[in-house]
Design a protein around this motif. Structure first.
Motif, PDB file in Angstrom:
ATOM      1  N   ALA A 338      -7.454 -10.146  43.910  1.00 21.00           N
ATOM      2  CA  ALA A 338      -7.974 -11.303  44.637  1.00 21.00           C
ATOM      3  C   ALA A 338      -6.855 -12.297  44.954  1.00 21.00           C
ATOM      4  N   ALA A 348     -13.073 -16.609  44.034  1.00 23.35           N
ATOM      5  CA  ALA A 348     -13.462 -15.299  43.524  1.00 23.35           C
ATOM      6  C   ALA A 348     -14.556 -15.513  42.492  1.00 23.35           C
ATOM      7  N   ASN A 365     -14.636 -11.420  46.112  1.00 20.71           N
ATOM      8  CA  ASN A 365     -14.054 -12.542  46.841  1.00 20.71           C
ATOM      9  C   ASN A 365     -14.305 -12.348  48.335  1.00 20.71           C
TER      10      ASN A 365
END
Length: 422
Positions: A338, A348, A365
């Motif tokens: 992420a 996220a 995310n």
């Protein structure tokens, strides 16, 4: 014709000829022992003056050679010579001494065969060339036709003198053919007699598989720990650089996070290198787990600019140690992805819960959410191993991992069974 010449006189043929002559040299002590038995038995003082008695001494010496081949160094020494002189690939021959009865029997058969064929070829190599040379020179050297030389009387005829050079050359070619043929047969039989047994092959395959498993595990640990740390530190340093003149407090927090991340990563790297040096030695630092290290992981990730929403609906303390350790690495890699792909100041969502005796881990995310204040890391050459490592970890525990775009978001979902991994 070229192939035939190479077969008879090429480098490989010459080396195998040397191998046979060495076998003949090794056979000499056994022939001498045999002559000690044959001489008194036949009442002949000089056994070596009679070809039949020489052959009898040779035949009596070979069983003794088979017995002495049980010496532990016989097989590795013979294997080394065969690799060097006979051109047999190394992995087709055993390296260690013979241990089982079958291996000892095959080693004895090889040693007897080597000395037997070598003794015959060595004897021919000593006797044939001088006689062949005399035949070739006979028409041109009158002194060789003297009765005192001991040559057969038939060679004094004109037609015999004309053919004697051809006969001499044919004898040399025949000698080379015998040596090349015996050398080829020995090279072909060597793997069967000196090669590893099925048990050795299985043990070697298991050792290679174990070594490969260790290397893969170390690669996953290094990728997940060091790779995550470098990604986090890069984003933290990048965020601090952008606000260096406007937000000193954030810069201090980022530097503190970098210090904490690097210190922790050095400890994890020492643990991984300890496994590489000494195996799973008790002196190395313990691997991080979901129970004791999740909070620190979330804090360091947030310091890198990723806004993480964490929902932990499972009790990490109740998880089996193996599951807790692997789950930490999976969460770490998911958040690292992420960070790398969503960029700083993105969001996220992490969820950890238990359902149907399975630990479920979800990292999600939004795609393309990186705002103007953040910047994603450029893709690394040779990267892309993180998801594969997550899948390997899940598979080793009997679970499964899925990753991909779902409704405008990138979602990683992993299920790890709790039963059987306690």
């Amino acid at each position: 014709m070229t192939a035939l010449a190479r077969f008879l006189f090429g480098r490989q043929a010459r080396l195998r000829w040397i191998h046979l002559i060495l076998g003949g040299a090794l056979a000499m002590p056994y022939v001498l022992v045999g002559s000690v038995v044959v001489g008194p038995f036949t009442g002949v003082d000089n056994v070596f003056g009679s070809l039949p008695l020489q052959l009898a001494s040779f035949a009596l010496g070979l069983p003794l050679a088979a017995v002495t081949s049980l010496f532990p160094l016989t097989r590795p020494l013979e294997s080394g010579v065969v690799r060097w002189l006979c051109g047999v690939e190394g992995d087709r021959l055993a390296y260690g001494p013979a241990r089982t009865k079958g291996e000892k029997g095959r080693t004895a058969a090889w040693f007897t065969l080597h000395l037997g064929a070598g003794g015959i070829i060595a004897g021919m190599s000593l006797a044939v060339p001088p006689f062949a040379a005399a035949l070739i020179a006979l028409p041109f050297v009158p002194a060789l036709r003297d009765d005192r030389t001991g040559l057969p009387g038939v060679l004094h005829h004109a037609w015999a003198l004309a053919l004697s050079p051809v006969a001499g050359a044919a004898m040399l070619v025949a000698l080379a053919a015998c040596a090349a043929g015996c050398g080829t047969l020995l090279a072909r039989w060597a793997p069967a007699l000196l090669g590893p047994s099925p048990e050795d092959r299985v043990a070697t395959a298991e050792a290679r598989a174990a070594d490969l498993a260790v290397r893969n595990r170390l690669a996953r640990e290094l990728h997940d720990s060091v790779g995550h740390a470098l990604s986090a530190v890069t984003l933290q340093a990048s965020a601090a650089r952008r606000v260096l003149d406007t937000d000193p407090e954030f810069v201090r927090e980022a530097l503190a996070a970098i210090e904490d991340t690097t210190r922790r990563t050095v400890g994890e790297l020492d643990a991984v290198l300890g496994v590489l040096r000494d195996g799973d030695s008790p002196g190395t630092a313990p691997a991080p787990t979901l129970a004791g290290d999740l909070d620190g992981l979330l804090r360091r990730t947030r310091a890198g600019g990723l806004r993480v929403t964490a929902t932990v609906a499972a009790d990490p303390e109740s998880l089996p140690p193996l599951v807790s350790r692997e789950a930490y690495r999976i969460v770490q890699e998911g958040l690292s992805n992420a960070l790398k792909h969503a960029g700083g100041q993105a969001t996220a969502a992490l969820r950890v819960d238990v359902l149907d005796d399975h630990l479920r881990i979800t990292v999600e995310n939004p795609l393309g959410e990186a705002d103007t204040a953040g910047e994603a890391l450029p893709p690394r050459p040779g990267g892309g191993h993180g998801l594969r490592g997550i899948a390997d970890r899940a598979r080793l525990l009997g679970g499964a991992a899925e990753a991909g775009a779902v409704e405008g978001a990138w979602r990683l979902h992993v299920r790890l069974p709790l039963r059987g991994n306690a």
